[in-house]
Design an enzyme around this catalytic site. Structure first.
Site, PDB file in Angstrom:
ATOM      1  N   ARG A  88       0.821  -1.212   0.000  1.00 19.44           N
ATOM      2  CA  ARG A  88       0.000   0.000   0.000  1.00 19.44           C
ATOM      3  C   ARG A  88       0.851   1.257   0.000  1.00 19.44           C
ATOM      4  O   ARG A  88       0.310   2.357   0.005  1.00 19.44           O
ATOM      5  CB  ARG A  88      -0.914   0.001   1.217  1.00 19.44           C
ATOM      6  CG  ARG A  88      -2.300  -0.601   0.952  1.00 19.44           C
ATOM      7  CD  ARG A  88      -3.056  -0.534   2.250  1.00 19.44           C
ATOM      8  NE  ARG A  88      -4.470  -0.515   2.160  1.00 19.44           N
ATOM      9  CZ  ARG A  88      -5.255  -1.591   2.299  1.00 19.44           C
ATOM     10  NH1 ARG A  88      -4.725  -2.778   2.426  1.00 19.44           N
ATOM     11  NH2 ARG A  88      -6.559  -1.472   2.303  1.00 19.44           N
ATOM     12  N   ARG A 172      -9.714   6.181   3.282  1.00 25.92           N
ATOM     13  CA  ARG A 172      -9.075   4.996   2.690  1.00 25.92           C
ATOM     14  C   ARG A 172      -8.865   5.191   1.180  1.00 25.92           C
ATOM     15  O   ARG A 172      -7.844   4.785   0.635  1.00 25.92           O
ATOM     16  CB  ARG A 172      -9.920   3.751   2.987  1.00 25.92           C
ATOM     17  CG  ARG A 172      -9.864   3.380   4.472  1.00 25.92           C
ATOM     18  CD  ARG A 172     -11.038   2.514   4.910  1.00 25.92           C
ATOM     19  NE  ARG A 172     -11.035   1.196   4.337  1.00 25.92           N
ATOM     20  CZ  ARG A 172     -12.130   0.422   4.252  1.00 25.92           C
ATOM     21  NH1 ARG A 172     -13.292   0.849   4.701  1.00 25.92           N
ATOM     22  NH2 ARG A 172     -12.043  -0.769   3.731  1.00 25.92           N
TER      23      ARG A 172
HETATM   24  P1  AMP Z   1      -8.430  -3.934   3.888  1.00 27.88           P
HETATM   25  O1  AMP Z   1      -9.123  -5.089   4.508  1.00 27.88           O
HETATM   26  O2  AMP Z   1      -7.413  -4.338   2.849  1.00 27.88           O
HETATM   27  O3  AMP Z   1      -9.380  -2.870   3.400  1.00 27.88           O
HETATM   28  O4  AMP Z   1      -7.563  -3.251   5.053  1.00 27.88           O
HETATM   29  C1  AMP Z   1      -8.189  -2.714   6.194  1.00 27.88           C
HETATM   30  C2  AMP Z   1      -7.234  -1.797   6.917  1.00 27.88           C
HETATM   31  O5  AMP Z   1      -6.070  -2.529   7.361  1.00 27.88           O
HETATM   32  C3  AMP Z   1      -6.657  -0.661   6.090  1.00 27.88           C
HETATM   33  O6  AMP Z   1      -7.539   0.455   6.009  1.00 27.88           O
HETATM   34  C4  AMP Z   1      -5.379  -0.326   6.872  1.00 27.88           C
HETATM   35  O7  AMP Z   1      -5.690   0.359   8.068  1.00 27.88           O
HETATM   36  C5  AMP Z   1      -4.902  -1.703   7.271  1.00 27.88           C
HETATM   37  N1  AMP Z   1      -4.009  -2.292   6.245  1.00 27.88           N
HETATM   38  C6  AMP Z   1      -4.263  -3.395   5.485  1.00 27.88           C
HETATM   39  N2  AMP Z   1      -3.237  -3.646   4.665  1.00 27.88           N
HETATM   40  C7  AMP Z   1      -2.319  -2.684   4.903  1.00 27.88           C
HETATM   41  C8  AMP Z   1      -1.059  -2.376   4.341  1.00 27.88           C
HETATM   42  N3  AMP Z   1      -0.526  -3.122   3.360  1.00 27.88           N
HETATM   43  N4  AMP Z   1      -0.379  -1.295   4.832  1.00 27.88           N
HETATM   44  C9  AMP Z   1      -0.894  -0.536   5.817  1.00 27.88           C
HETATM   45  N5  AMP Z   1      -2.091  -0.762   6.380  1.00 27.88           N
HETATM   46  C10 AMP Z   1      -2.809  -1.822   5.930  1.00 27.88           C
END
Ligand code: AMP
Length: 215
Positions: A88, A172
């Site tokens: 990310r 996000r």
């Molecule tokens: P997701 O389920 O992929 O939408 O991720 C949910 C949340 O987890 C994100 O909004 C971030 O807070 C955190 N997160 C997930 N993957 C990452 C990553 N690669 N780097 C930083 N934060 C992450």
């Protein structure tokens, strides 16, 4: 099959990763799922990540890179994997190359899921998740057969993620688009775009066509 899925929240990366991982027998590695489990279990990583995840911020790179390194070292990831939600940041992308080098492997294909903001916002606000098997539903577009409960054999009560709110989704989305250019430059030769507004079946078909045509 070593794939990486990029895309805004709500673009269907997780759903497609689940479909393809089941079909091809490779693990679906979602940093978001790993973090949510860690938060639920109150582990040190979970305690460090909690505020970032709940507010739609990014968890620090060192925490995420350690998670990925550890997860990709498991033997089940040997035959292949799908990375969902990682990298990310550009620093995470660079760290991924380091991890790949250590494990003597490479990413073969990066799929970018493209979907306009208004579509993903509507998807996110109506999204409901099974806390047991992580199957994703939508109150309007993909409702469960039994209102509020997972269709799979666990039959668990569906939940709405704490970060699936209209306020958090804007944050996000900003994070995603701010980092996108710098991340995708690392993968320009293996990057494919998919129109993620299509039906689930069409998106799966497009991914498989890219895969079969470019191996
Ligand atoms: P997701 O389920 O992929 O939408 O991720 C949910 C949340 O987890 C994100 O909004 C971030 O807070 C955190 N997160 C997930 N993957 C990452 C990553 N690669 N780097 C930083 N934060 C992450």
């Amino acid at each position: 099959m070593r794939l990486l899925f990029l895309g805004p929240p709500g673009s269907g990366k997780g759903t497609q990763a689940k479909i393809i991982s089941e079909k091809y027998g490779i693990p679906h590695i979602s940093t978001g799922d790993i973090l949510r489990d860690a938060i639920k279990n109150g582990t040190p990583v979970g305690q460090r990540a909690k505020n970032y995840v709940e507010s739609g911020g990014l968890v620090p790179d060192d925490v995420i890179v350690d998670i990925i390194h550890e997860r990709l070292s498991h033997s089940d990831a040997g035959p292949g994997f799908i990375l969902d939600g990682f990298p990310r940041t550009s620093a995470q992308a660079l760290a991924l190359f380091g991890v790949m080098c250590q494990l003597k492997t490479t990413i073969q294909m990066v799929i970018r899921f493209d979907c306009p903001d208004e579509v993903v916002i509507e998807r996110i606000c109506g999204r409901r998740i099974c806390p047991v098997c992580n199957t994703s539903y939508h109150i309007k577009h993909k409702p469960p057969k039994n209102d509020g409960f997972c269709d799979k054999k666990d039959g668990a009560a569906l939940i709405q993620r704490d970060d699936d709110t209209e306020t958090t989704i804007h944050r996000r989305l900003d994070k995603y688009y701010n980092a996108l250019e710098s991340i995708q430059t690392h993968f320009s030769d293996i990057l494919f775009e998919v129109n993620a507004c299509q039906s689930e079946e069409e998106v799966t078909k497009t991914i498989e066509e890219h895969w079969n045509g470019n191996r």
